[in-house]
Design an enzyme around this catalytic site. Structure first.
Site, PDB file in Angstrom:
ATOM      1  N   ARG A 223      -0.786 -14.783   3.724  1.00 41.71           N
ATOM      2  CA  ARG A 223      -1.476 -14.060   4.799  1.00 41.71           C
ATOM      3  C   ARG A 223      -0.767 -14.266   6.145  1.00 41.71           C
ATOM      4  NH1 ARG A 223      -6.039 -11.473   4.023  1.00 41.71           N
ATOM      5  NH2 ARG A 223      -6.888 -11.897   6.086  1.00 41.71           N
TER       6      ARG A 223
ATOM      7  N   ASN B 297      -1.706  -0.216   7.382  1.00 39.67           N
ATOM      8  CA  ASN B 297      -1.006  -1.441   7.758  1.00 39.67           C
ATOM      9  C   ASN B 297      -0.138  -2.028   6.643  1.00 39.67           C
ATOM     10  OD1 ASN B 297      -2.957  -2.530   6.117  1.00 39.67           O
ATOM     11  ND2 ASN B 297      -4.057  -3.576   7.761  1.00 39.67           N
TER      12      ASN B 297
ATOM     13  N   LYS C 175       0.827  -1.209   0.000  1.00 40.36           N
ATOM     14  CA  LYS C 175       0.000   0.000   0.000  1.00 40.36           C
ATOM     15  C   LYS C 175       0.868   1.269   0.000  1.00 40.36           C
ATOM     16  CE  LYS C 175      -3.716  -2.254   2.597  1.00 40.36           C
ATOM     17  NZ  LYS C 175      -4.473  -2.182   3.872  1.00 40.36           N
TER      18      LYS C 175
ATOM     19  N   HIS D  37      -1.780  -5.428   1.542  1.00 48.18           N
ATOM     20  CA  HIS D  37      -3.044  -6.156   1.368  1.00 48.18           C
ATOM     21  C   HIS D  37      -2.716  -7.518   0.797  1.00 48.18           C
ATOM     22  CE1 HIS D  37      -7.091  -7.205   0.122  1.00 48.18           C
ATOM     23  NE2 HIS D  37      -6.529  -7.625  -0.995  1.00 48.18           N
TER      24      HIS D  37
ATOM     25  N   TYR E 151     -12.380  -2.680  -3.297  1.00 47.12           N
ATOM     26  CA  TYR E 151     -13.025  -2.654  -1.985  1.00 47.12           C
ATOM     27  C   TYR E 151     -14.546  -2.743  -2.055  1.00 47.12           C
ATOM     28  CZ  TYR E 151      -8.524  -1.426   0.105  1.00 47.12           C
ATOM     29  OH  TYR E 151      -7.215  -1.436   0.537  1.00 47.12           O
TER      30      TYR E 151
ATOM     31  N   PHE F  27     -16.098   3.154   7.037  1.00 51.99           N
ATOM     32  CA  PHE F  27     -14.680   3.340   6.728  1.00 51.99           C
ATOM     33  C   PHE F  27     -14.370   3.278   5.229  1.00 51.99           C
ATOM     34  CE2 PHE F  27     -15.436  -1.098   7.849  1.00 51.99           C
ATOM     35  CZ  PHE F  27     -14.927  -1.777   6.745  1.00 51.99           C
TER      36      PHE F  27
ATOM     37  N   GLU G 106      -9.410  -9.818  -7.442  1.00 52.26           N
ATOM     38  CA  GLU G 106      -8.436  -8.740  -7.269  1.00 52.26           C
ATOM     39  C   GLU G 106      -7.339  -8.795  -8.328  1.00 52.26           C
ATOM     40  OE1 GLU G 106      -9.233  -8.432  -2.470  1.00 52.26           O
ATOM     41  OE2 GLU G 106      -7.420  -9.444  -3.168  1.00 52.26           O
TER      42      GLU G 106
END
Length: 154
Positions: free
Chosen positions: A85, A112, A9, A115, A49, A57, A126
């Site tokens: 992950r 964070n 990100k 992704h 998203y 959010f 995605e």
């Protein structure tokens, strides 16, 4: 073999962590079969998203992912979705295992660093947002794959 989607990100890009993050996946013997840096458009962000549309959010997610470039990757390997992950760590860095990307480099759930797709269906969706089929380079073998080939020879 599974193929999954990973994006470093804007905060990870701006902090100069691209190489360190990629290194983690390569050290675990995952194969990076597509890789590019790009500016995510609002349209791409909305597709990415879409499951969060309407949540409080959601606007912040869109704003954040379009703030600066991201590095998009397709990563392949045995159980790649779960394995990637695990390397990434829990969404909230405070809950991430020591040694994961988020535990080592992030302090806020809202920024964070990375992704990673959470399922095969999400990965396919995605990946299609960020890559065309002709952008994959999976016809080479990593050293890990060559060693596995040697072990499987009779």
């Amino acid at each position: 073999m599974e193929r999954t989607f990973v994006a470093i990100k804007p905060d990870g890009v701006k902090r100069g962590l691209i190489g360190e993050i990629i290194k983690r996946f390569e050290q675990k013997s995952y194969k990076i079969t597509a890789l590019k840096m790009l500016n995510v458009t609002p349209e791409m962000a909305a597709k990415h998203y879409e499951e969060h549309y309407g949540k409080p959010f959601y606007p912040r997610l869109i704003k954040f992912i379009t703030l600066a470039p991201v590095v998009a990757m397709a990563i392949e390997g045995e159980n790649a979705i779960a394995g990637v992950r695990h390397i990434v760590g829990a969404t909230n860095p405070d809950n991430a295992d020591v040694g994961t990307i988020r535990a080592d480099f992030s302090s806020l759930a809202s920024t964070n660093l990375i992704h990673a797709s959470d399922s095969l269906e999400s990965a396919k969706r995605e990946l299609a947002i960020y890559f065309n089929e002709n952008e994959y380079c999976s016809d080479y073998k990593t050293m890990f794959e060559l060693i596995q080939d040697d072990l499987n020879r009779e």
